[in-house]
Design a protein around this motif. Sequence first.
Motif, PDB file in Angstrom:
ATOM      1  N   PRO A   6     -40.602  74.550  42.241  1.00 22.78           N
ATOM      2  CA  PRO A   6     -40.675  75.976  42.570  1.00 22.78           C
ATOM      3  C   PRO A   6     -41.203  76.154  43.983  1.00 22.78           C
ATOM      4  N   PRO A   7     -40.775  77.217  44.666  1.00 26.85           N
ATOM      5  CA  PRO A   7     -41.286  77.452  46.013  1.00 26.85           C
ATOM      6  C   PRO A   7     -42.789  77.707  45.960  1.00 26.85           C
ATOM      7  N   THR A   8     -43.501  77.154  46.915  1.00 28.65           N
ATOM      8  CA  THR A   8     -44.953  77.338  46.941  1.00 28.65           C
ATOM      9  C   THR A   8     -45.390  78.206  48.107  1.00 28.65           C
ATOM     10  N   THR A   9     -44.502  78.475  49.032  1.00 29.37           N
ATOM     11  CA  THR A   9     -44.848  79.353  50.148  1.00 29.37           C
ATOM     12  C   THR A   9     -43.693  80.309  50.389  1.00 29.37           C
ATOM     13  N   GLY A  10     -44.012  81.428  50.982  1.00 30.56           N
ATOM     14  CA  GLY A  10     -42.968  82.367  51.364  1.00 30.56           C
ATOM     15  C   GLY A  10     -42.584  83.367  50.292  1.00 30.56           C
ATOM     16  N   ASP A  11     -42.967  83.121  49.041  1.00 31.24           N
ATOM     17  CA  ASP A  11     -42.606  84.086  48.010  1.00 31.24           C
ATOM     18  C   ASP A  11     -43.606  85.245  48.014  1.00 31.24           C
ATOM     19  N   ALA A  12     -43.229  86.340  47.388  1.00 37.46           N
ATOM     20  CA  ALA A  12     -44.055  87.548  47.406  1.00 37.46           C
ATOM     21  C   ALA A  12     -45.422  87.320  46.783  1.00 37.46           C
ATOM     22  N   ALA A  13     -45.494  86.550  45.712  1.00 34.72           N
ATOM     23  CA  ALA A  13     -46.781  86.300  45.064  1.00 34.72           C
ATOM     24  C   ALA A  13     -47.706  85.503  45.979  1.00 34.72           C
ATOM     25  N   THR A  14     -47.167  84.510  46.652  1.00 31.73           N
ATOM     26  CA  THR A  14     -47.982  83.722  47.577  1.00 31.73           C
ATOM     27  C   THR A  14     -48.477  84.583  48.727  1.00 31.73           C
ATOM     28  N   ARG A  15     -47.595  85.419  49.275  1.00 25.97           N
ATOM     29  CA  ARG A  15     -48.006  86.320  50.362  1.00 25.97           C
ATOM     30  C   ARG A  15     -49.095  87.281  49.886  1.00 25.97           C
ATOM     31  N   ALA A  16     -48.937  87.809  48.686  1.00 26.26           N
ATOM     32  CA  ALA A  16     -49.949  88.731  48.147  1.00 26.26           C
ATOM     33  C   ALA A  16     -51.284  88.022  47.961  1.00 26.26           C
ATOM     34  N   TRP A  81     -51.694  91.778  44.335  1.00 24.74           N
ATOM     35  CA  TRP A  81     -51.664  90.391  43.860  1.00 24.74           C
ATOM     36  C   TRP A  81     -51.318  90.347  42.374  1.00 24.74           C
ATOM     37  N   ARG A  82     -51.949  91.190  41.583  1.00 24.81           N
ATOM     38  CA  ARG A  82     -51.686  91.189  40.135  1.00 24.81           C
ATOM     39  C   ARG A  82     -50.223  91.509  39.853  1.00 24.81           C
ATOM     40  N   ARG A  83     -49.683  92.509  40.546  1.00 20.87           N
ATOM     41  CA  ARG A  83     -48.285  92.886  40.346  1.00 20.87           C
ATOM     42  C   ARG A  83     -47.354  91.741  40.709  1.00 20.87           C
ATOM     43  N   GLU A  84     -47.591  91.125  41.869  1.00 21.82           N
ATOM     44  CA  GLU A  84     -46.717  90.036  42.315  1.00 21.82           C
ATOM     45  C   GLU A  84     -46.880  88.796  41.441  1.00 21.82           C
ATOM     46  N   GLU A  85     -48.099  88.556  40.974  1.00 20.14           N
ATOM     47  CA  GLU A  85     -48.327  87.422  40.075  1.00 20.14           C
ATOM     48  C   GLU A  85     -47.573  87.634  38.763  1.00 20.14           C
ATOM     49  N   ALA A  86     -47.625  88.840  38.218  1.00 25.13           N
ATOM     50  CA  ALA A  86     -46.893  89.146  36.991  1.00 25.13           C
ATOM     51  C   ALA A  86     -45.390  88.984  37.199  1.00 25.13           C
ATOM     52  N   ALA A  88     -43.919  87.074  39.404  1.00 28.24           N
ATOM     53  CA  ALA A  88     -43.622  85.643  39.560  1.00 28.24           C
ATOM     54  C   ALA A  88     -43.584  84.960  38.192  1.00 28.24           C
ATOM     55  N   LEU A  89     -44.507  85.321  37.320  1.00 28.65           N
ATOM     56  CA  LEU A  89     -44.496  84.745  35.976  1.00 28.65           C
ATOM     57  C   LEU A  89     -43.239  85.147  35.210  1.00 28.65           C
ATOM     58  N   ARG A  90     -42.805  86.389  35.355  1.00 31.15           N
ATOM     59  CA  ARG A  90     -41.565  86.826  34.692  1.00 31.15           C
ATOM     60  C   ARG A  90     -40.367  86.045  35.212  1.00 31.15           C
ATOM     61  N   ARG A  91     -40.336  85.807  36.530  1.00 32.42           N
ATOM     62  CA  ARG A  91     -39.231  85.025  37.100  1.00 32.42           C
ATOM     63  C   ARG A  91     -39.220  83.604  36.554  1.00 32.42           C
ATOM     64  N   GLU A  92     -40.385  83.130  36.109  1.00 33.05           N
ATOM     65  CA  GLU A  92     -40.476  81.813  35.476  1.00 33.05           C
ATOM     66  C   GLU A  92     -40.251  81.907  33.971  1.00 33.05           C
ATOM     67  N   GLN A  93     -39.732  83.040  33.520  1.00 27.97           N
ATOM     68  CA  GLN A  93     -39.372  83.272  32.127  1.00 27.97           C
ATOM     69  C   GLN A  93     -40.566  83.355  31.176  1.00 27.97           C
ATOM     70  N   VAL A  94     -41.732  83.697  31.695  1.00 24.90           N
ATOM     71  CA  VAL A  94     -42.896  83.917  30.845  1.00 24.90           C
ATOM     72  C   VAL A  94     -42.749  85.306  30.218  1.00 24.90           C
ATOM     73  N   SER A  95     -42.985  85.394  28.911  1.00 21.74           N
ATOM     74  CA  SER A  95     -42.804  86.674  28.218  1.00 21.74           C
ATOM     75  C   SER A  95     -43.861  87.695  28.653  1.00 21.74           C
ATOM     76  N   ILE A  96     -43.507  88.951  28.504  1.00 18.41           N
ATOM     77  CA  ILE A  96     -44.436  90.030  28.824  1.00 18.41           C
ATOM     78  C   ILE A  96     -45.681  89.931  27.940  1.00 18.41           C
ATOM     79  N   ASN A  97     -45.491  89.577  26.682  1.00 15.94           N
ATOM     80  CA  ASN A  97     -46.640  89.416  25.780  1.00 15.94           C
ATOM     81  C   ASN A  97     -47.574  88.318  26.270  1.00 15.94           C
ATOM     82  N   ARG A  98     -47.025  87.225  26.730  1.00 12.74           N
ATOM     83  CA  ARG A  98     -47.842  86.108  27.221  1.00 12.74           C
ATOM     84  C   ARG A  98     -48.578  86.509  28.505  1.00 12.74           C
ATOM     85  N   ILE A  99     -47.882  87.195  29.416  1.00  9.04           N
ATOM     86  CA  ILE A  99     -48.518  87.657  30.658  1.00  9.04           C
ATOM     87  C   ILE A  99     -49.664  88.612  30.315  1.00  9.04           C
ATOM     88  N   ALA A 100     -49.410  89.520  29.377  1.00 13.25           N
ATOM     89  CA  ALA A 100     -50.452  90.466  28.966  1.00 13.25           C
ATOM     90  C   ALA A 100     -51.667  89.713  28.437  1.00 13.25           C
TER      91      ALA A 100
END
Length: 116
Positions: A6-16, A81-86, A88-100
């Motif tokens: 997975p990209p580790t730099t340049g993505d919105a979550a990393t920038r946030a 940061w919280r929004r972008e982290e959430a 990013a987790l969704r893009r990794e197919q993590v469920s909304i319930n799991r993120i919550a």
Amino acid sequence: MSSPQPPTTGDAATRALEQLVEQIDLSLEELQRARARAETLVAARAAGRPWLELVTAEARPLVVESISSVLASLASAGHTWRREEAAALRREQVSINRIAALFGVTRQRISALLRE
């Protein structure tokens, strides 16, 4: 064949997160200044100076204004940061319930966060 990394730099979550780190550093500096000014006020008060004199002589931003500004800036950067982290987790197919569960909030809060 190895799986793609997975990209580790340049993505919105990393920038946030980088912006949050910057804001934390700025906040620490501002809080150090506010602390020094507050110590000066404590010393002046201990020397018997009246509150009205201290408050009217204090240069802006006032200690309380500095603290309010820091809190608002951290809240804004933390929210981004919280929004972008959430997201990013969704893009990794993590469920909304799991993120919550990870964030300690309701699934409705995560859904609202992702809609922003």
